[in-house]
Scaffold this active site. Structure first.
Site, PDB file in Angstrom:
ATOM      1  N   GLU A  66       0.822  -1.208   0.000  1.00 36.75           N
ATOM      2  CA  GLU A  66       0.000   0.000   0.000  1.00 36.75           C
ATOM      3  C   GLU A  66       0.854   1.255   0.000  1.00 36.75           C
ATOM      4  OE1 GLU A  66      -2.292  -0.835   3.459  1.00 36.75           O
ATOM      5  OE2 GLU A  66      -3.962  -1.634   2.301  1.00 36.75           O
ATOM      6  N   GLU A 305      -6.108  16.353  39.400  1.00 41.46           N
ATOM      7  CA  GLU A 305      -6.834  17.584  39.692  1.00 41.46           C
ATOM      8  C   GLU A 305      -5.937  18.807  39.713  1.00 41.46           C
ATOM      9  OE1 GLU A 305      -8.927  16.836  43.299  1.00 41.46           O
ATOM     10  OE2 GLU A 305     -10.685  16.057  42.247  1.00 41.46           O
TER      11      GLU A 305
END
Lengths: 565, 98
Positions: A66, A305
């Site tokens: 490909e 956090e």
């Protein structure tokens, strides 16, 4: 490379994958790598080939149906591989087989001998040991006679096997089948499935070993990563419950907390859960663990956090200097939002960080953040794998967990308690118009520990724990504790004054009685003096009387003598 | 039938690999068809890739046998043993008439 099972294996050099398969891909046999578009098949194949050529002295042929060779070179360059150099060194050959169906007509019988010859030429030119066919299925769009093609592909695989080539064949995933053209029928040794799933707009790459003849393998899906460090698979779920056990203790950084545990701290390699409601001091406690670990080891802080800078600033307020540890490399801070990756990806990234940094302590702050992004079971399984991995490596793990309520219900949302060796419960209780932090050691496997709830006090010189005030009205903390203590102090003072007063009275009475004793003694003395005076007078009288009588008799005798004469 | 007798000789290259029955029949079929239908128009060259495998890469040959006609453009490849005469004729004539 030979395993106990007897199958020779060729390492792929893909970190994690070789552990998972106990050595790599089967040597001299074809392996089918299937997956949908964009899941990393070509990169897997390229990594296998490049590692072989570069690290294991096994030159390889990359047959591309490909992509053009230049594209492949530039694609793998993004993973840090210098394929062009390997080509120059004659370690790798890229064979581009382009078939344009538009210029092709099929008339009668044919075979793919040309492909074989080209492959043979390429293999012989560098003495290749490895071959990649990427993606052989494109032949199906070029040639219209599937019967011939299938026979030829089968012959090709057999031929590669005969030549002893360790081959990776990539194939597109089909509907309900592993490959669109059913290539799995021809490859009986090893079939891998790569997957790329998007859930909640977060994508995760996963790898599964569908089949591996002659090798015990896990059937789970393993997350894998493709990033600047290359291709890595994380065989986390292959771990069992055969952790190493450590007697060694580690300090929590809070002397009062260590003192609550017999032996003076938590076991090394424990997984410690710190759970509590918002603002109960979970991150701060975790940071003291980190700080303690950084004194003579390394710690990894995974925050979901806060950023590093924010944590450093916040922890300075309780007297923890994380910046020095950050600067001297003992502490590594990784911040990522939970939604940044999928759970698997998070796990993969975390494990890679742990693997590379080799810390003594890892903090996950907070794990509850994941519950918003994923399903409970998935979160639990991710954490389980994390715990297992850390435990196996003797790394102490601290997990913080945000609880939404503390009403006597101490179960964590993710059902984590059974995974954890120790559980520190942080409470923030309201009483008399104020919130006070409390700490309770809910469990600590293998360590006798205090059952008391301690008051958790954060000051600018660090964290300390106060034993609670245990009065008649139950355990008290905060200002009610201080009020109760003051009340007690006042009562004490009062009792002391009373005692002093009574003691004074006693003293006075004692003195008074003594005075009376002295007076009576004096009286007695006076009486005695009087008595002895009387006795003396009586004696004088008797002596005088005797003397008088004698004198009297004397005078009388003289008279009588004269008379007789 | 031979309408294009005036055209100059063109080259047809047939790639084979060794003297397999299939290769031999392809050569025979080609020679027969060209001889019957395009006499003098085509010069046939048979290349045995077994003798020179590098040519397979050079000319991008995968299937054996492959018949390549480079001129007139576009390049045309016919694979197979050319056993179906009709199809070969169609393939070659269509191109030739362009």
């Amino acid at each position: 490379m030979a395993e106990a099972a007897g199958i020779a294996k060729s390492p792929t050099g893909i970190s994690g994958f070789d552990d998972l398969t106990l050595g790599g891909l089967p040597t001299g046999r074809p392996t089918l790598v299937c997956g949908s578009a964009g899941c990393g098949k070509t990169l897997f194949a390229a990594t296998f080939l490049i590692h072989g050529a570069r690290d294991f002295d096994e030159p390889g042929v990359f047959v591309t149906f490909e992509e053009r060779p230049v594209d492949i070179v530039s694609n793998v360059a993004s993973l840090g591989f210098q394929l062009d150099k390997l080509i120059d060194d004659e370690k790798v050959v890229i064979e581009h087989i382009a078939v344009d169906p538009a210029e092709l007509a099929e008339i009668g019988d044919y075979d793919l001998e040309g492909l074989f010859m080209r492959l043979e030429l390429a293999i012989d030119s560098i003495g290749a040991k490895r071959v990649v066919l990427d993606t052989i299925e494109s032949l199906f769009s070029a040639f219209s006679n599937p019967a011939i093609l299938r026979a030829e592909i089968r012959r090709l695989f057999d031929w590669l096997k005969d030549r002893g080539m360790t081959t990776v064949i990539t194939a597109e995933r089909g509907d309900g089948t592993l490959t669109r053209q059913g290539l799995e029928e021809y490859v009986s040794d090893c079939v891998l499935l790569l997957d790329h799933r998007v859930e909640n707009q977060i994508s995760t790459r996963r790898l599964r070993i569908v089949k591996y003849r002659g090798t015990a393998h896990g059937t789970n899906e393993y997350p894998f990563l493709i990033d600047r460090d290359g291709f890595s698979v994380l065989p986390v779920s292959s771990l069992g419950l055969n952790h190493k056990v450590f007697e060694e203790r580690i300090s929590s950084g809070v002397a009062d907390l260590d003192a609550m545990l017999s032996g003076g701290g938590f076991h090394r390699g424990s997984s410690i859960l710190i759970s509590g409601v918002a603002g109960s001091g979970k991150s701060s406690l975790a940071a003291t663990f980190v700080n303690a670990a950084c004194q003579n080891g390394r710690a990894l802080y995974l925050s979901f956090e806060e950023s590093a800078a924010q944590s450093v600033r916040n922890m300075r307020s309780i007297g923890l200097d994380l910046e020095t540890s950050l600067n001297n490399g003992r502490l590594k801070f990784v911040s990522a939002r939970p939604t940044f990756y999928s759970l698997e990806m998070h796990l993969a990234v975390m494990l890679r960080d742990v693997h590379n940094f080799k810390p003594d302590l890892v903090v996950l702050d907070p794990i509850s953040a994941f519950l918003d992004t994923g399903d409970r079971l998935e979160v639990q399984s991710m954490l389980l794998r994390m715990v297992d991995y850390l435990k196996n490596n003797g790394i102490t793990a601290i997990f913080t967990h945000l609880m939404h309520s503390q009403d006597g219900n101490v179960a964590t949302d993710a059902g984590l308690s059974s995974l954890m060796d120790a559980w520190i419960l942080m409470l923030n209780r309201e009483a008399n118009g104020e919130f006070n932090r409390e700490l309770y050691l809910l469990k600590a496997r293998g360590t006798a520990h205090s059952n008391q709830v301690r008051e958790f006090v954060m000051s600018d010189s660090g964290i300390y724990l106060l034993p609670p005030y245990l009065g008649e009205n139950g355990a008290l903390t905060g200002s009610s504790r201080r009020a109760e203590e003051a009340k007690m102090r006042r009562g004490e003072a009062r009792r002391r004054a009373e005692v002093a007063r009574v003691r004074g009275q006693m003293e006075q009475r004692r003195r008074k009685v003594q005075a009376q004793i002295v007076a009576l003694q004096a009286e007695l003395d006076a009486d005695e003096i009087e008595l002895s005076a009387a006795i003396a007078a009586e004696d004088d009288y008797l002596a005088q009387a005797t003397r008088d009588r004698t004198e009297m008799e004397g005078s009388r005798k003289a008279v009588a003598d004269d008379h007789d004469a | 039938m031979p309408e294009h007798k005036s055209t100059s000789t063109r080259k047809l290259t047939l790639y084979v690999a060794g003297e397999t029955p299939r290769s031999l029949s392809a050569v025979a079929n080609l020679e027969r068809i060209v001889g019957e239908h395009f006499p003098g128009q085509y010069e046939i060259e048979v290349v045995d890739l077994k003798k020179n495998p590098k040519l397979a890469r050079e000319h991008d040959i995968i299937a054996i046998p492959t018949l390549v006609r480079e001129l007139p453009v576009p390049l045309r490849k016919i694979i197979g043993d050319l056993s179906n005469e009709e199809k070969v004729l169609v393939s070659l004539r269509l191109e030739a008439e362009k």
